[in-house]
Design an enzyme around this catalytic site. Structure first.
Site, PDB file in Angstrom:
ATOM      1  N   TYR A  83      -2.222  -0.209  10.339  1.00 55.85           N
ATOM      2  CA  TYR A  83      -1.596  -0.888   8.625  1.00 55.85           C
ATOM      3  C   TYR A  83      -0.308  -0.882   8.085  1.00 55.85           C
ATOM      4  O   TYR A  83      -0.017  -1.132   7.507  1.00 55.85           O
ATOM      5  CB  TYR A  83      -3.307  -0.449   8.841  1.00 55.85           C
ATOM      6  CG  TYR A  83      -3.344  -0.390   6.452  1.00 55.85           C
ATOM      7  CD1 TYR A  83      -4.150  -1.898   6.135  1.00 55.85           C
ATOM      8  CD2 TYR A  83      -3.079   0.580   5.732  1.00 55.85           C
ATOM      9  CE1 TYR A  83      -4.081  -1.630   5.072  1.00 55.85           C
ATOM     10  CE2 TYR A  83      -3.006   0.395   4.323  1.00 55.85           C
ATOM     11  CZ  TYR A  83      -3.708  -1.070   3.750  1.00 55.85           C
ATOM     12  OH  TYR A  83      -4.013  -1.253   2.651  1.00 55.85           O
ATOM     13  N   SER A 118       1.029  -1.126   0.034  1.00 57.45           N
ATOM     14  CA  SER A 118       0.041   0.136  -0.270  1.00 57.45           C
ATOM     15  C   SER A 118       1.068   1.272   0.073  1.00 57.45           C
ATOM     16  O   SER A 118       1.975   1.676   0.789  1.00 57.45           O
ATOM     17  CB  SER A 118      -0.461  -0.293   1.424  1.00 57.45           C
ATOM     18  OG  SER A 118      -1.872   1.611   1.543  1.00 57.45           O
TER      19      SER A 118
END
Length: 270
Positions: free
Chosen positions: A168, A154
């Site tokens: 995350y 990401s």
């Protein structure tokens, strides 16, 4: 070499975790529509079955649904054992896409439990599944046509996001570096390992954020839009085909230039 041969995945066998929805579905769709046989997995059998039917109907490849909760090490082992039964000659492409997120309003509210959940699925299982699937990947690996591992990271593992999602971001940064570590070790076995770092795409994980912040998110993307299924399918087809055979250990942002814009905007303030 002609373009069709250069980017062909015809006849390849692929596994896409989290392949029933979101980015995983985009990737699985691109592979199936270009002739690959694709196994998709996640916890929800009904969601997988629906996706597999729809993708197989599009063809010319085939999509097969195999449910597995990757949070469970035992289920992950059972999943790979089943794959070995179904594909005794091996697997060409593994896409580690399954992931989880956990957000809170403040750092003070962020629970310890979030770290175990997010890092187990987002990082640990990337290693676990790759490790368990090495015998299947080895069977299809050669100097002329390496087997491929594609990890989905990401841009939040590269930049610092505004949302309170530390587990995350840390997990995806770890995926990016793990990709390089695995690439160094597995390249000599003719298995390449690369990562894609997506920006904003339509997905279950992004749904709430896009509902509330869509316009501001789009405004931060230099190309002026969020990602499309073809954007994600295209980079995976490149990495899975002859065109990407010499790429190993790369982390490729697919974000419309969002990271560049963040850096530019930060520098322009000084």
């Amino acid at each position: 070499m002609d373009v069709q041969s250069l980017f062909s995945v015809q006849g390849k066998v692929a596994v896409v975790t989290g392949g029933g929805t979101g980015i995983g579905l985009m990737i699985a769709g691109g592979l199936v529509q270009n002739g690959a046989r694709v196994y998709i997995t996640s916890r929800k059998q009904k969601v997988l079955d629906k996706a597999a039917r729809e993708l197989t109907a599009l063809g010319p490849g085939k999509c097969i649904a195999l449910a597995c909760d990757l949070q469970s090490y035992d289920q992950t082992r059972q999943f790979v054992a089943r794959l070995a039964e179904l594909e005794p000659s091996g697997v060409d492409v593994l896409v580690n896409n399954s992931g989880a997120n956990w957000g809170e309003q403040s750092l003070e509210d962020y629970p310890d439990a979030a770290w175990a959940k997010v890092l187990t699925l987002n990082t640990q299982r990337v290693f676990t599944l790759t490790q368990l699937m090495l015998p299947l990947l080895d069977k299809r690996a050669s100097a002329e046509s390496p087997a491929r591992v594609i990890n989905i990271g990401s841009i939040d593992g590269i930049r610092v996001p505004t949302l309170i999602t530390p587990a995350y971001s840390a997990s995806k940064a770890a995926v990016h570096h793990l990709t390089k570590v695995l690439a160094a070790h597995l390249g000599m076995r003719h298995i390449t390992v690369n990562a894609i770092a997506p920006g904003a795409f339509e997905s279950h994980m992004m749904a709430q954020t896009l509902d509330t912040l869509r316009e501001s998110i789009i405004a931060a993307v230099p190309v002026g839009r969020i990602g499309r299924p073809t954007d994600m399918a295209g980079v995976c087809l490149f990495l899975a085909s002859t065109a990407g055979a010499y790429v190993n250990g790369a982390v490729i942002p697919v974000d419309g230039g969002t990271i560049v814009a963040n850096q530019f905007n930060l520098q322009s303030k000084f």
